[in-house]
Enzyme design. Structure first.
Site, PDB file in Angstrom:
ATOM      1  NE  ARG A  11      20.975  49.726 -28.390  1.00 21.80           N
ATOM      2  CZ  ARG A  11      19.747  49.184 -28.476  1.00 21.80           C
ATOM      3  NH1 ARG A  11      19.029  48.975 -27.394  1.00 21.80           N
ATOM      4  NH2 ARG A  11      19.259  48.829 -29.653  1.00 21.80           N
ATOM      5  CB  SER A  53      21.621  51.889 -34.288  1.00 21.25           C
ATOM      6  OG  SER A  53      20.537  51.056 -34.588  1.00 21.25           O
ATOM      7  CD  GLU A  72      23.484  51.548 -30.300  1.00 23.03           C
ATOM      8  OE1 GLU A  72      24.151  50.514 -30.477  1.00 23.03           O
ATOM      9  OE2 GLU A  72      22.304  51.670 -30.647  1.00 23.03           O
TER      10      GLU A  72
END
Ligand code: EPU
Length: 339
Positions: A159, A228, A324
């Site tokens: 990520r 998420s 995130e």
């Protein structure tokens, strides 16, 4: 290129009610060059809005790249696609499947635009964008030039990429180059995909990924969310062994460097936080890693809930969860711990 509306509600998948000082859509190079010549003091580049959380009115310009187009070239071994950053990611996955160019099906239904794919290094069900990336086409604000960054130059990580690091706010992704090998191999490591047998068709993989996602992850159109909310934390082997002694069911994935990645959703679930609400924000009942806007949540509701989850998980497991999603306050991106 400037839009009259300053409202960001329909431009972020969490449907938070915030305004920007100005919203600018850029859909061609001329507009981009003009924009770069008079860069606003403060700006935020927004893709599909599926990973950005506007917790206050934003005191700057929100820039929406809206470049369109897909070009396909062919080599003996691979399909080479160049996809403009404003194309919708899931539509691209669908297009590839419909045109017999498999390889993206594990990444089906990820919300957002193609330009965001390298920034976040989007990933799901055993594949990351980095696995299919050939290059990224980048417009540099300082030079006014289009550059090609090879996959290696993008510094892809979990990520993460150079676009969130040293190139942050230095330019715009205008297109991504994707390489899909003609020798297609299904990637079935993820639990739920391995039940397809050893030689499913790309369409079967696609349909299974869609079914798994639909069963667990809320559709932002019906229940606003940003996927998420936290990353899966990476911890040392030592801490992992300590936690595992106390919680033998701990879900973990060993990494090649000896560290261990944990399933943040499981940690949150073990804290009995599924369904927990603060104001209009809630921990999703089916997937604890997803925070949802159930009833006109304000930015403060989401922040309070995220901090509560973070604190509770830390108290129980000694593990810090890092968001995130990108949190955008009035003066720009901000870390959760600084709110
Ligand atoms: N789990 C629970 N309870 C929960 C949630 C998860 O026990 O409430 C367990 C699951 O049973 C599973 C494990 O935790 O054993 C992992 O859960 P899941 O497979 O749902 O994936 P995840 O780790 O929660 C990551 C990505 C998702 C991606 C899925 C599938 C991150 C932060 N998230 O989630 O990506 O779709 O794997 O590959 O890495 C996103 O980035 O926005 C996103 C949705």
């Amino acid at each position: 290129m400037s839009q009259p509306s300053r409202c960001l509600k329909s431009l972020n998948s969490f449907a938070l009610n915030a305004n920007a000082q100005e919203i600018v859509t850029l859909s061609n190079l001329v507009q981009l060059e003009q924009f770069a010549q008079q860069l606003p003091k403060q700006f935020y580049i927004l893709g599909g809005g599926s990973n950005s959380l506007f917790i206050n009115d934003y005191q700057g310009t929100v820039v929406c790249p809206d470049f369109k187009g897909i070009n396909v070239a062919n080599t003996e071994d691979a399909y080479l696609l160049e996809v403009a950053s404003g194309e919708n990611w899931h539509d691209l996955v669908h297009y590839c499947l419909a045109n017999n160019m498999p390889g993206l099906e594990n990444l089906a239904l990820i919300p957002g635009n193609c330009g965001a794919a390298p920034i976040q290094n989007i990933g799901a069900y055993g594949i990351e964008f980095a696995n299919v990336c050939d290059y990224v086409k980048w417009f540099d604000f300082a030079t006014g030039k289009v550059e090609i960054l090879s996959k290696g130059e993008c510094d892809f990580d979990y990520r993460n990429s150079i676009f969130k690091g040293s190139l942050k706010n230095k330019g715009i992704v205008i297109a991504v180059g994707i390489k899909l090998n003609k020798q297609w191999q299904p990637l079935l490591n993820y639990a739920g995909l391995n039940e397809l047998g050893s030689s499913p068709t790309p369409k079967q993989v696609f349909e299974q990924v869609v079914a798994i996602r639909q069963a667990k992850l809320p559709d932002p159109k019906h229940l606003p969310n940003a996927g998420s909310f936290f990353k899966n934390p990476v911890i040392s082997q030592e801490l992992f062994e300590n936690i595992k002694l106390q919680y033998p069911k701990l879900i973990s994935y060993p990494l090649t460097n000896g560290d261990v990645k944990l399933a943040a959703g499981w940690l949150i679930q073990e804290c009995d936080l599924k369904g927990k609400t603060i104001g209009g924000a809630a921990v999703h009942k089916l997937q604890a890693l997803v925070l949802v806007n159930i009833d006109n949540a304000s930015g403060s509701d989401v922040v309070a809930l995220a901090k509560f989850v973070q604190r509770t998980v830390f108290k129980k497991f000694g593990v810090n969860l890092e968001p995130e999603v990108r949190i955008i306050a009035s003066s720009g991106e901000i870390l959760l711990e600084n709110i």
